[in-house]
Design a protein around this motif. Structure first.
Motif, PDB file in Angstrom:
ATOM      1  N   ASN A  21      -2.192  81.707  72.274  1.00  0.00           N
ATOM      2  CA  ASN A  21      -2.053  80.410  71.632  1.00  0.00           C
ATOM      3  C   ASN A  21      -0.868  79.655  72.211  1.00  0.00           C
ATOM      4  OD1 ASN A  21      -4.187  80.987  69.940  1.00  0.00           O
ATOM      5  ND2 ASN A  21      -2.881  81.869  68.368  1.00  0.00           N
ATOM      6  N   ARG A  22      -0.771  78.392  71.830  1.00  0.00           N
ATOM      7  CA  ARG A  22       0.378  77.608  72.268  1.00  0.00           C
ATOM      8  C   ARG A  22       1.662  78.282  71.791  1.00  0.00           C
ATOM      9  NH1 ARG A  22      -1.459  71.487  70.769  1.00  0.00           N
ATOM     10  NH2 ARG A  22      -3.130  71.370  72.281  1.00  0.00           N
ATOM     11  N   ILE A  23       2.606  78.401  72.683  1.00  0.00           N
ATOM     12  CA  ILE A  23       3.869  79.034  72.340  1.00  0.00           C
ATOM     13  C   ILE A  23       4.846  77.951  71.917  1.00  0.00           C
ATOM     14  CG2 ILE A  23       5.767  80.426  73.212  1.00  0.00           C
ATOM     15  CD1 ILE A  23       3.735  81.498  75.329  1.00  0.00           C
ATOM     16  N   GLN A  24       5.377  78.097  70.714  1.00  0.00           N
ATOM     17  CA  GLN A  24       6.331  77.136  70.175  1.00  0.00           C
ATOM     18  C   GLN A  24       7.668  77.826  69.975  1.00  0.00           C
ATOM     19  OE1 GLN A  24       5.471  73.761  69.307  1.00  0.00           O
ATOM     20  NE2 GLN A  24       3.834  74.407  70.677  1.00  0.00           N
ATOM     21  N   ILE A  25       8.736  77.203  70.419  1.00  0.00           N
ATOM     22  CA  ILE A  25      10.068  77.740  70.173  1.00  0.00           C
ATOM     23  C   ILE A  25      10.977  76.612  69.711  1.00  0.00           C
ATOM     24  CG2 ILE A  25       9.854  79.694  71.749  1.00  0.00           C
ATOM     25  CD1 ILE A  25      11.471  78.189  73.809  1.00  0.00           C
ATOM     26  N   THR A  26      12.019  76.982  68.961  1.00  0.00           N
ATOM     27  CA  THR A  26      12.990  76.006  68.476  1.00  0.00           C
ATOM     28  C   THR A  26      14.034  75.746  69.564  1.00  0.00           C
ATOM     29  OG1 THR A  26      14.479  77.687  67.609  1.00  0.00           O
ATOM     30  CG2 THR A  26      12.723  76.915  66.128  1.00  0.00           C
ATOM     31  N   LYS A  27      14.920  74.785  69.303  1.00  0.00           N
ATOM     32  CA  LYS A  27      15.979  74.471  70.262  1.00  0.00           C
ATOM     33  C   LYS A  27      16.882  75.686  70.480  1.00  0.00           C
ATOM     34  CE  LYS A  27      19.793  71.337  71.148  1.00  0.00           C
ATOM     35  NZ  LYS A  27      20.591  70.229  70.667  1.00  0.00           N
ATOM     36  N   CYS A  28      17.258  76.360  69.403  1.00  0.00           N
ATOM     37  CA  CYS A  28      18.112  77.547  69.520  1.00  0.00           C
ATOM     38  C   CYS A  28      17.387  78.655  70.286  1.00  0.00           C
ATOM     39  CB  CYS A  28      18.535  78.029  68.134  1.00  0.00           C
ATOM     40  SG  CYS A  28      19.685  79.419  68.169  1.00  0.00           S
ATOM     41  N   GLU A  29      16.111  78.847  69.997  1.00  0.00           N
ATOM     42  CA  GLU A  29      15.332  79.852  70.719  1.00  0.00           C
ATOM     43  C   GLU A  29      15.238  79.501  72.201  1.00  0.00           C
ATOM     44  OE1 GLU A  29      12.474  81.082  66.918  1.00  0.00           O
ATOM     45  OE2 GLU A  29      11.688  79.759  68.470  1.00  0.00           O
ATOM     46  N   ALA A  30      15.130  78.203  72.506  1.00  0.00           N
ATOM     47  CA  ALA A  30      15.068  77.771  73.908  1.00  0.00           C
ATOM     48  C   ALA A  30      16.381  78.071  74.634  1.00  0.00           C
ATOM     49  CB  ALA A  30      14.741  76.282  73.995  1.00  0.00           C
ATOM     50  N   GLU A  31      17.500  77.878  73.943  1.00  0.00           N
ATOM     51  CA  GLU A  31      18.801  78.202  74.546  1.00  0.00           C
ATOM     52  C   GLU A  31      18.877  79.694  74.869  1.00  0.00           C
ATOM     53  OE1 GLU A  31      22.356  75.611  72.955  1.00  0.00           O
ATOM     54  OE2 GLU A  31      21.140  76.320  71.288  1.00  0.00           O
ATOM     55  N   VAL A  32      18.429  80.509  73.940  1.00  0.00           N
ATOM     56  CA  VAL A  32      18.439  81.957  74.151  1.00  0.00           C
ATOM     57  C   VAL A  32      17.494  82.325  75.287  1.00  0.00           C
ATOM     58  CG1 VAL A  32      17.802  84.170  73.107  1.00  0.00           C
ATOM     59  CG2 VAL A  32      19.168  82.516  71.803  1.00  0.00           C
ATOM     60  N   MET A  33      16.299  81.741  75.272  1.00  0.00           N
ATOM     61  CA  MET A  33      15.317  82.063  76.304  1.00  0.00           C
ATOM     62  C   MET A  33      15.771  81.615  77.684  1.00  0.00           C
ATOM     63  SD  MET A  33      13.062  83.989  75.152  1.00  0.00           S
ATOM     64  CE  MET A  33      12.111  84.058  76.670  1.00  0.00           C
ATOM     65  N   ASP A  34      16.545  80.542  77.763  1.00  0.00           N
ATOM     66  CA  ASP A  34      17.071  80.126  79.062  1.00  0.00           C
ATOM     67  C   ASP A  34      17.898  81.264  79.669  1.00  0.00           C
ATOM     68  OD1 ASP A  34      17.417  78.097  81.127  1.00  0.00           O
ATOM     69  OD2 ASP A  34      19.519  78.095  80.483  1.00  0.00           O
ATOM     70  N   ALA A  35      18.722  81.896  78.856  1.00  0.00           N
ATOM     71  CA  ALA A  35      19.520  83.029  79.340  1.00  0.00           C
ATOM     72  C   ALA A  35      18.624  84.217  79.706  1.00  0.00           C
ATOM     73  CB  ALA A  35      20.544  83.436  78.280  1.00  0.00           C
ATOM     74  N   VAL A  36      17.605  84.465  78.890  1.00  0.00           N
ATOM     75  CA  VAL A  36      16.703  85.598  79.164  1.00  0.00           C
ATOM     76  C   VAL A  36      15.956  85.370  80.471  1.00  0.00           C
ATOM     77  CG1 VAL A  36      14.701  86.901  78.325  1.00  0.00           C
ATOM     78  CG2 VAL A  36      16.461  86.139  76.706  1.00  0.00           C
ATOM     79  N   TRP A  37      15.397  84.156  80.653  1.00  0.00           N
ATOM     80  CA  TRP A  37      14.651  83.868  81.885  1.00  0.00           C
ATOM     81  C   TRP A  37      15.567  83.887  83.107  1.00  0.00           C
ATOM     82  CZ3 TRP A  37      12.295  79.568  78.585  1.00  0.00           C
ATOM     83  CH2 TRP A  37      11.100  79.998  78.011  1.00  0.00           C
ATOM     84  N   THR A  38      16.785  83.390  82.956  1.00  0.00           N
ATOM     85  CA  THR A  38      17.706  83.336  84.089  1.00  0.00           C
ATOM     86  C   THR A  38      18.153  84.736  84.508  1.00  0.00           C
ATOM     87  OG1 THR A  38      18.489  81.151  83.404  1.00  0.00           O
ATOM     88  CG2 THR A  38      19.927  82.414  84.873  1.00  0.00           C
ATOM     89  N   GLN A  39      18.462  85.585  83.525  1.00  0.00           N
ATOM     90  CA  GLN A  39      19.011  86.903  83.844  1.00  0.00           C
ATOM     91  C   GLN A  39      17.951  88.006  83.911  1.00  0.00           C
ATOM     92  OE1 GLN A  39      22.588  87.855  81.619  1.00  0.00           O
ATOM     93  NE2 GLN A  39      23.003  85.676  81.304  1.00  0.00           N
ATOM     94  N   GLY A  40      16.791  87.774  83.326  1.00  0.00           N
ATOM     95  CA  GLY A  40      15.709  88.758  83.403  1.00  0.00           C
ATOM     96  C   GLY A  40      15.780  89.837  82.344  1.00  0.00           C
ATOM     97  N   ARG A  41      16.899  90.507  82.218  1.00  0.00           N
ATOM     98  CA  ARG A  41      17.107  91.525  81.189  1.00  0.00           C
ATOM     99  C   ARG A  41      18.495  91.284  80.613  1.00  0.00           C
ATOM    100  NH1 ARG A  41      17.086  97.913  82.166  1.00  0.00           N
ATOM    101  NH2 ARG A  41      16.643  97.142  84.224  1.00  0.00           N
TER     102      ARG A  41
END
Length: 124
Positions: free
Chosen positions: A2-22
């Protein structure tokens, strides 16, 4: 999926996850440019795990690691579709025209859009 929805705070966290990988929660706290409590990041990681957006990896010392389960592009596609539906009645044309008429579009952006449109036309 399904469409993935994230909040602004979740997006900030995910930016770090995507950038660093683990990452550990501590890695994310260090990566974010604003004061965000360790417990807030830990709660956000738990929410992201429940949504299936990250998964827990191995434990290093006392900290669990987290890895992305979805790509940045998957989230962008889902959220863009939701934005298009919510604010533009599902019209991609209205979304693009609104962007083109905003003050946030540079000449380079317009040229990139022109090239993308040409590429789409030639592939049809």
């Amino acid at each position: 999926m399904n469409r993935i929805q994230i909040t602004k705070c979740e997006a900030e966290v995910m930016d770090a996850v995507w950038t660093q990988g683990r990452v550990t929660v501590g890695d994310v706290v260090e990566a974010i440019d604003r004061d965000l409590a360790y417990t807030t990041v830990m709660t956000t990681m738990k929410i992201l795990e429940e949504k299936g957006i990250v998964h827990r990896g191995e434990k290093i010392g006392r900290a669990y690691t987290y890895l992305p389960s979805v790509t940045r592009e998957q989230v962008q596609v889902g959220m863009l579709a939701e934005l298009t539906d919510l604010l533009f009645g599902g019209s991609v044309r209205s979304l693009v025209l609104s962007l083109m008429q905003s003050d946030h579009v540079s000449k380079d952006d317009i040229e990139a859009l022109r090239e993308a449109a040409k590429k789409l036309e030639s592939s049809e």
